[in-house]
Design an enzyme around this catalytic site. Sequence first.
Site, PDB file in Angstrom:
ATOM      1  N   GLY A 130       0.890  -1.162  -0.084  1.00  0.00           N
ATOM      2  CA  GLY A 130       0.053   0.053  -0.029  1.00  0.00           C
ATOM      3  C   GLY A 130       0.925   1.162  -0.104  1.00  0.00           C
ATOM      4  N   SER A 131       2.264   1.268  -0.435  1.00  0.00           N
ATOM      5  CA  SER A 131       2.759   2.671  -0.494  1.00  0.00           C
ATOM      6  C   SER A 131       2.246   3.213  -1.563  1.00  0.00           C
ATOM      7  CB  SER A 131       4.302   2.196  -0.794  1.00  0.00           C
ATOM      8  OG  SER A 131       4.361   1.761  -2.180  1.00  0.00           O
ATOM      9  N   ASN A 132       1.650   3.042  -2.463  1.00  0.00           N
ATOM     10  CA  ASN A 132       1.028   4.080  -3.531  1.00  0.00           C
ATOM     11  C   ASN A 132      -0.289   4.386  -2.911  1.00  0.00           C
ATOM     12  OD1 ASN A 132       2.336   4.244  -6.224  1.00  0.00           O
ATOM     13  ND2 ASN A 132       2.689   2.171  -5.942  1.00  0.00           N
ATOM     14  N   MET A 169      -3.579  -7.030  -7.839  1.00  0.00           N
ATOM     15  CA  MET A 169      -2.792  -8.037  -8.734  1.00  0.00           C
ATOM     16  C   MET A 169      -4.196  -8.967  -9.214  1.00  0.00           C
ATOM     17  SD  MET A 169      -0.011  -6.786  -8.454  1.00  0.00           S
ATOM     18  CE  MET A 169       1.324  -7.527  -9.151  1.00  0.00           C
ATOM     19  N   ARG A 170      -5.042  -8.499 -10.104  1.00  0.00           N
ATOM     20  CA  ARG A 170      -6.105  -9.313 -10.198  1.00  0.00           C
ATOM     21  C   ARG A 170      -6.688  -8.557 -11.591  1.00  0.00           C
ATOM     22  NH1 ARG A 170      -8.460 -13.268  -7.398  1.00  0.00           N
ATOM     23  NH2 ARG A 170      -6.955 -13.016  -5.661  1.00  0.00           N
ATOM     24  N   LEU A 171      -6.993  -9.338 -12.651  1.00  0.00           N
ATOM     25  CA  LEU A 171      -7.910  -8.630 -13.675  1.00  0.00           C
ATOM     26  C   LEU A 171      -9.018  -8.282 -13.288  1.00  0.00           C
ATOM     27  CD1 LEU A 171      -6.821 -11.141 -16.886  1.00  0.00           C
ATOM     28  CD2 LEU A 171      -6.094  -9.041 -16.437  1.00  0.00           C
ATOM     29  N   ILE A 172      -9.597  -6.916 -13.997  1.00  0.00           N
ATOM     30  CA  ILE A 172     -11.106  -6.875 -13.790  1.00  0.00           C
ATOM     31  C   ILE A 172     -11.754  -7.226 -14.844  1.00  0.00           C
ATOM     32  CG2 ILE A 172     -12.419  -4.475 -13.581  1.00  0.00           C
ATOM     33  CD1 ILE A 172     -10.336  -4.593 -11.322  1.00  0.00           C
ATOM     34  N   ASN A 216      -4.707   2.129 -13.723  1.00  0.00           N
ATOM     35  CA  ASN A 216      -3.807   1.452 -13.048  1.00  0.00           C
ATOM     36  C   ASN A 216      -2.338   1.929 -13.131  1.00  0.00           C
ATOM     37  OD1 ASN A 216      -2.916  -0.962 -11.949  1.00  0.00           O
ATOM     38  ND2 ASN A 216      -2.375  -1.819 -13.782  1.00  0.00           N
ATOM     39  N   HIS A 264       1.581   0.576 -13.352  1.00  0.00           N
ATOM     40  CA  HIS A 264       2.234  -0.531 -13.598  1.00  0.00           C
ATOM     41  C   HIS A 264       3.761  -0.312 -13.656  1.00  0.00           C
ATOM     42  CE1 HIS A 264       2.915  -4.533 -14.676  1.00  0.00           C
ATOM     43  NE2 HIS A 264       3.741  -4.127 -15.776  1.00  0.00           N
TER      44      HIS A 264
END
Length: 192
Positions: free
Chosen positions: A12-14, A90-93, A107, A109
């Site tokens: 959760g740094s972002n 870390m999951r596709l929407i 997102n 990346h």
Amino acid sequence: MINIAVFASGTGSNFDAILKAIEEGTLDARVALLVCDRVGAGVIEKAQLHEIDTVVYTPKIFENKAAYEAAILEDCRTRGVEFIILAGYMRLIGPTLLQPYEGRIVNIHPSLLPAFPGKDAIGQALDAKVKVTGVTVHFVDDGMDTGPIIDQEAVKIEAADGPEDLKEKIQAVEHRLYPEVIQSLFIKEELK
Ligand code: GAR
């Protein structure tokens, strides 16, 4: 002010960088919700510290992905979420969230997409022995890190850089760039 939900799976740094920008007044938004798909992830504690509404789901307890995302959609709708900000999610929407939030899911990346999509982009860049990698902020579509690019910034890789050195350099860029890009998107949104 725009209501956002942050989706995260990790440290959760972002997420923290987004909260800091809001506190400092450089990002005009309100984090209405943290959605986390991993029990015990560091980001949950960060949200609790800031008293941010949090839902933690274990996706495999749902009948399928549509049911998992329908629960999240309901959480977002009841809190008036306008934009979804992925920050290490870390999951596709899937279509259950993509359709109602089309063009409103963003997102970050840790590579210069389309290079090194998917997991461990930093390790992929080091393995490929490239001299430059970076950070990409993009709209989310149904692919893996494939949506339209909003902004990118390069990061040079020095010969002595190991995974931790490069992660530190990349995250320093992420923490500055992500809130800036989100703010510029919101300004455009408010001008609509
Ligand atoms: C960030 O570096 C982000 O770019 C990456 O996960 C990290 C999360 O760190 N995202 C992806 O790789 C998405 N494909 P954080 O939990 O400290 O913000």
